[in-house]
Design a protein around this motif. Sequence first.
Motif, PDB file in Angstrom:
ATOM      1  N   ARG A  78       2.917   1.696  -0.419  1.00 57.05           N
ATOM      2  CA  ARG A  78       2.409   2.738  -0.305  1.00 57.05           C
ATOM      3  C   ARG A  78       1.044   2.973   0.562  1.00 57.05           C
ATOM      4  N   GLU A  79       0.103   2.105   0.128  1.00 55.93           N
ATOM      5  CA  GLU A  79      -1.036   1.965   0.833  1.00 55.93           C
ATOM      6  C   GLU A  79      -1.150   0.773   1.619  1.00 55.93           C
ATOM      7  N   GLU A  80      -2.029   0.543   2.626  1.00 55.20           N
ATOM      8  CA  GLU A  80      -2.146  -0.439   3.635  1.00 55.20           C
ATOM      9  C   GLU A  80      -2.711  -1.615   2.713  1.00 55.20           C
ATOM     10  N   ASP A  82      -2.481  -2.262  -0.599  1.00 48.02           N
ATOM     11  CA  ASP A  82      -1.687  -2.537  -1.824  1.00 48.02           C
ATOM     12  C   ASP A  82      -1.196  -4.015  -1.863  1.00 48.02           C
TER      13      ASP A  82
END
Length: 206
Positions: A78-80, A82
């Motif tokens: 989801r996020e770089e 994570d």
Amino acid sequence: LRLMLLRNGMEVVSDVPVGVSRRLIPSHWNNQPPPYLVVAGFVFTVLSAPFLDDVDAWDDFISEEITYLLGRMKDPLREETDQVVVLAQVLAHHCNLGYDKFEYLHLLRCNGQEVRSLRHLERLIYGSEESSSDEEFITFEFAPDGQTAVLERSILESATQDICKEHSIRRSCFMNGDHPVSFQKDLTTNGDIVVTGIKPDDRGVS
């Protein structure tokens, strides 16, 4: 990438952006030791392909915990930044009495906050704008079976130092080149943390 396309019978040149997709579960650590964080004997690391290799996750059934972790391989990024944070083991000490059998558990939350990465966990424990560093206890919530663990915040630093000395762990934290915010002291002159994928003889190279 420049492509030649055929559109309505005519050749059209188009530039298409391409890149290497990054997965949530890393396939390697670029010849570096895996990251870890020791908190009062709780040894946290990041779920990776080498970690799963070391526990023979792709072979026969090992445990429900390993099967659950193997299932995270397909989770989307989801996020770089994570990561899937895993409790690899608990080094027994009077401060963590009753938790020494905890292993291979996915850490979901710390004091009610979703844990997004190992660095995020460290900030939640040792202080940042989003942590509750004045709370008396640290509560960890794990999957797959909803296990919880509660530690006294006041003893975290002293207990971690004692445990690292006892097990010849040089540093309580290693973040693969990041700059951790916790008390990271050289505790001994030899040795590194011993978790799955990190052996004392090879100084943690997985």
